[in-house]
Motif scaffolding. Structure first.
Motif, PDB file in Angstrom:
ATOM      1  N   MET A 128     -94.517   0.023 -79.431  1.00 27.74           N
ATOM      2  CA  MET A 128     -95.575  -0.721 -79.431  1.00 27.74           C
ATOM      3  C   MET A 128     -95.478  -2.195 -79.029  1.00 27.74           C
ATOM      4  N   ILE A 129     -94.574  -2.550 -79.433  1.00 31.21           N
ATOM      5  CA  ILE A 129     -94.272  -3.972 -79.196  1.00 31.21           C
ATOM      6  C   ILE A 129     -92.807  -4.021 -78.568  1.00 31.21           C
ATOM      7  N   GLU A 130     -92.744  -4.513 -77.324  1.00 34.17           N
ATOM      8  CA  GLU A 130     -91.218  -4.348 -76.716  1.00 34.17           C
ATOM      9  C   GLU A 130     -90.827  -5.684 -76.043  1.00 34.17           C
ATOM     10  N   ALA A 131     -89.739  -6.134 -76.478  1.00 36.31           N
ATOM     11  CA  ALA A 131     -89.233  -7.478 -75.754  1.00 36.31           C
ATOM     12  C   ALA A 131     -87.842  -6.945 -74.975  1.00 36.31           C
ATOM     13  N   ILE A 132     -87.887  -7.023 -73.696  1.00 34.76           N
ATOM     14  CA  ILE A 132     -86.761  -6.510 -73.137  1.00 34.76           C
ATOM     15  C   ILE A 132     -86.103  -7.554 -72.251  1.00 34.76           C
ATOM     16  N   GLY A 133     -85.037  -7.889 -72.725  1.00 35.04           N
ATOM     17  CA  GLY A 133     -84.184  -8.998 -72.001  1.00 35.04           C
ATOM     18  C   GLY A 133     -84.855 -10.301 -71.964  1.00 35.04           C
ATOM     19  N   LEU A 134     -85.601 -10.986 -73.149  1.00 33.78           N
ATOM     20  CA  LEU A 134     -86.387 -12.177 -72.732  1.00 33.78           C
ATOM     21  C   LEU A 134     -85.552 -13.296 -72.996  1.00 33.78           C
ATOM     22  N   SER A 135     -85.652 -14.077 -71.854  1.00 34.61           N
ATOM     23  CA  SER A 135     -84.927 -15.414 -72.229  1.00 34.61           C
ATOM     24  C   SER A 135     -85.830 -16.467 -71.637  1.00 34.61           C
ATOM     25  N   LYS A 136     -85.922 -17.750 -72.177  1.00 34.43           N
ATOM     26  CA  LYS A 136     -86.596 -18.584 -71.872  1.00 34.43           C
ATOM     27  C   LYS A 136     -86.064 -19.990 -71.965  1.00 34.43           C
ATOM     28  N   TYR A 137     -85.916 -20.739 -70.664  1.00 32.15           N
ATOM     29  CA  TYR A 137     -85.188 -22.009 -70.560  1.00 32.15           C
ATOM     30  C   TYR A 137     -86.267 -23.115 -70.346  1.00 32.15           C
ATOM     31  N   TYR A 138     -85.970 -24.224 -71.272  1.00 34.99           N
ATOM     32  CA  TYR A 138     -86.393 -25.442 -70.876  1.00 34.99           C
ATOM     33  C   TYR A 138     -85.453 -26.362 -70.267  1.00 34.99           C
ATOM     34  N   GLY A 139     -85.320 -26.389 -68.941  1.00 35.99           N
ATOM     35  CA  GLY A 139     -84.228 -27.087 -68.250  1.00 35.99           C
ATOM     36  C   GLY A 139     -82.798 -26.400 -68.490  1.00 35.99           C
ATOM     37  N   PRO A 140     -82.016 -26.795 -68.590  1.00 41.64           N
ATOM     38  CA  PRO A 140     -80.704 -26.235 -68.998  1.00 41.64           C
ATOM     39  C   PRO A 140     -80.683 -25.455 -70.361  1.00 41.64           C
ATOM     40  N   PHE A 141     -81.774 -25.509 -71.253  1.00 48.63           N
ATOM     41  CA  PHE A 141     -81.648 -25.409 -72.736  1.00 48.63           C
ATOM     42  C   PHE A 141     -82.480 -23.997 -72.800  1.00 48.63           C
ATOM     43  N   ALA A 142     -81.540 -22.942 -73.489  1.00 48.91           N
ATOM     44  CA  ALA A 142     -82.089 -21.726 -73.645  1.00 48.91           C
ATOM     45  C   ALA A 142     -82.698 -21.457 -74.988  1.00 48.91           C
ATOM     46  N   ALA A 143     -83.969 -21.853 -75.112  1.00 51.32           N
ATOM     47  CA  ALA A 143     -84.730 -21.384 -76.174  1.00 51.32           C
ATOM     48  C   ALA A 143     -84.746 -20.069 -76.834  1.00 51.32           C
ATOM     49  N   ILE A 144     -84.736 -19.156 -75.914  1.00 51.66           N
ATOM     50  CA  ILE A 144     -84.246 -17.824 -76.401  1.00 51.66           C
ATOM     51  C   ILE A 144     -83.587 -17.284 -75.243  1.00 51.66           C
ATOM     52  N   LYS A 145     -82.560 -16.152 -75.494  1.00 50.48           N
ATOM     53  CA  LYS A 145     -81.794 -15.552 -74.535  1.00 50.48           C
ATOM     54  C   LYS A 145     -81.330 -14.330 -74.961  1.00 50.48           C
ATOM     55  N   ASP A 146     -81.698 -13.466 -73.904  1.00 47.34           N
ATOM     56  CA  ASP A 146     -81.547 -12.038 -74.156  1.00 47.34           C
ATOM     57  C   ASP A 146     -82.179 -11.337 -75.153  1.00 47.34           C
ATOM     58  N   VAL A 147     -83.343 -11.575 -75.539  1.00 39.48           N
ATOM     59  CA  VAL A 147     -83.995 -11.041 -76.772  1.00 39.48           C
ATOM     60  C   VAL A 147     -84.533  -9.493 -76.176  1.00 39.48           C
ATOM     61  N   ASP A 148     -84.007  -8.867 -77.284  1.00 44.37           N
ATOM     62  CA  ASP A 148     -84.323  -7.461 -77.062  1.00 44.37           C
ATOM     63  C   ASP A 148     -84.776  -6.587 -78.392  1.00 44.37           C
ATOM     64  N   PHE A 149     -86.096  -6.025 -78.551  1.00 49.30           N
ATOM     65  CA  PHE A 149     -86.270  -5.485 -79.872  1.00 49.30           C
ATOM     66  C   PHE A 149     -87.664  -4.576 -79.416  1.00 49.30           C
ATOM     67  N   LYS A 150     -87.780  -3.434 -80.251  1.00 52.91           N
ATOM     68  CA  LYS A 150     -89.025  -2.546 -80.215  1.00 52.91           C
ATOM     69  C   LYS A 150     -89.530  -2.537 -81.692  1.00 52.91           C
ATOM     70  N   ILE A 151     -90.739  -2.633 -81.575  1.00 54.84           N
ATOM     71  CA  ILE A 151     -91.321  -2.188 -82.728  1.00 54.84           C
ATOM     72  C   ILE A 151     -92.276  -0.996 -82.674  1.00 54.84           C
ATOM     73  N   PRO A 152     -92.086  -0.044 -83.177  1.00 53.81           N
ATOM     74  CA  PRO A 152     -92.838   1.374 -83.050  1.00 53.81           C
ATOM     75  C   PRO A 152     -94.070   1.149 -83.511  1.00 53.81           C
ATOM     76  N   ARG A 153     -95.148   1.915 -83.290  1.00 57.05           N
ATOM     77  CA  ARG A 153     -96.453   2.106 -83.689  1.00 57.05           C
ATOM     78  C   ARG A 153     -96.480   2.243 -85.110  1.00 57.05           C
ATOM     79  N   GLY A 154     -97.287   1.595 -85.812  1.00 57.63           N
ATOM     80  CA  GLY A 154     -97.415   1.371 -87.284  1.00 57.63           C
ATOM     81  C   GLY A 154     -96.586   0.635 -88.470  1.00 57.63           C
ATOM     82  N   GLN A 155     -95.508   0.190 -87.397  1.00 59.85           N
ATOM     83  CA  GLN A 155     -94.401  -0.674 -88.230  1.00 59.85           C
ATOM     84  C   GLN A 155     -94.875  -2.033 -88.448  1.00 59.85           C
TER      85      GLN A 155
END
Ligand code: ATP
Length: 236
Positions: A1-28
Motif C-alpha cells: 500500500m505504501i512503497e518506497a522504491i530506491g528513493l534518494s534525495k540529495y541537497y547539493g552533494p549531501f544525501a539526506a536519504i539514499k536508496d530507501v526501499d520498503f513496503k508497508i502492506p494494506r492494514g499494517q
C-alpha cells in the motif's frame, strides 16, 4: 500500500536519504524510527509527493505519487511535522476550506467535519484562531485535516511530538482506532509508542534503512532501547 522504491534525495552533494526501499502492506501500522536528522521527514515528504526525490519512486496504492498525483493524493492523509496550518483561520474555516479543496460535496463534508471534530476533540476550540491554539490543539487540527477525506493511508510525521501525557494518550488511542481500517506509517522517537501502536518497524539511520521487520524482531535479543543504540552504532 505504501512503497518506497530506491528513493534518494540529495541537497547539493549531501544525501539526506539514499536508496530507501520498503513496503508497508494494506492494514499494517508501521513505525518509522531513527535518530534526529536520520531522514524520516524527507522520506515522508517523498512518499506524499511534497518533495520530488533525486532518484527513485514512491507509490501509494500502486499509484506513482508524482505521475499519478491525484489518485495517490486521494488515498493519503498526511500530517506534516510542523503544519502547514493557516494561522489566521479557525479550525472550522480551515477544515471547511481543505474539504472543499479536496472536492468533498456538501453533505459528505458536513458528515466528515462532524466526525473529525469529534475524533480529534476539537469542539472547544472550533471557532478560535489557529494562531491562538496550544501546540497540542494545533496538532489535533493537523490530524483532523489528515483524516478529513477518509483516506486509506495515513502518513503521520511525529504525531505526538510536543504533546502532554494526556494528549499523547488521546492521539495514541485515536491511531489505534484508525489502525483497524487504515494503513499507517508514523514517525516517532518514542520507543514505548512503537510497542504501543505499531506491529512493524522501519528504521532509518544516516539516510539508509538499517532494519525492516516486526516490533518483536526489533526487540529480540534485548530491549528496544538497546537495539536502537546497537543499530545506530553498528551502522555509524
Ligand atoms: P528529526 O527526527 O530531527 O525530525 P528526520 O529524521 O526527520 O529528523 P530529516 O528532516 O529528513 O530528518 O533530515 C535528514 C537530513 O537532511 C538532515 O541532515 C537534515 O539536516 C537534512 N536536510 C533536510 N532538509 C534539508 C534542506 N532543505 N536542505 C539541506 N539539508 C536538509
Amino acid at each position: 500500500m505504501i512503497e518506497a522504491i530506491g528513493l534518494s534525495k540529495y541537497y547539493g552533494p549531501f544525501a539526506a536519504i539514499k536508496d530507501v526501499d520498503f513496503k508497508i502492506p494494506r492494514g499494517q501500522v508501521a513505525a518509522f524510527l531513527g535518530p534526529n536528522g536520520a531522514g524520516k521527514s524527507t522520506t515522508m515528504k517523498c512518499l506524499t509527493g511534497f518533495l520530488a526525490p533525486t532518484h527513485g519512486t514512491a507509490k501509494i496504492g500502486g499509484h506513482d505519487v508524482l505521475e499519478d498525483r491525484m489518485a495517490a493524493a486521494n488515498m493519503i492523509g498526511y500530517l506534516p511535522e510542523n503544519g502547514p496550518l493557516y494561522a489566521e483561520m479557525t479550525p472550522q474555516s480551515f477544515l471547511k476550506y481543505m474539504g472543499e479543496a479536496r472536492g468533498l460535496d456538501k453533505k459528505t463534508l458536513k458528515d466528515r467535519l462532524d466526525y473529525v471534530v469529534e475524533q480529534c476533540a476539537l469542539s472547544g476550540v472550533y471557532g478560535k484562531a489557529i494562531s491562538k491554539l496550544s501546540k497540542g490543539y494545533r496538532q489535533r487540527v493537523g490530524m483532523a485535516q489528515a483524516l478529513l477525506h477518509d483516506p486509506q493511508v495515513l502518513i503521520l510525521d511525529e504525531p505526538t511530538a510536543g504533546l502532554d501525557p494526556n494528549q499523547i494518550h488521546q492521539v495514541r488511542e485515536l491511531i489505534t482506532r484508525l489502525s483497524k481500517t487504515k494503513t499507517i506509517l508514523l514517525s516517532t522517537h518514542i520507543l514505548q509508542e512503537v510497542e504501543a501502536i505499531a506491529s512493524h518497524v522501519v528504521f532509518i539511520f544516516n539516510g539508509r534503512i538499517v532494519f525492516d521487520g516486526t516490533v518483536a524482531e526489533m526487540a529480540s535479543g534485548g530491549d528496544m532501547e538497546a537495539r536502537f543504540r546497537e543499530l545506530t552504532t553498528a551502522a555509524a
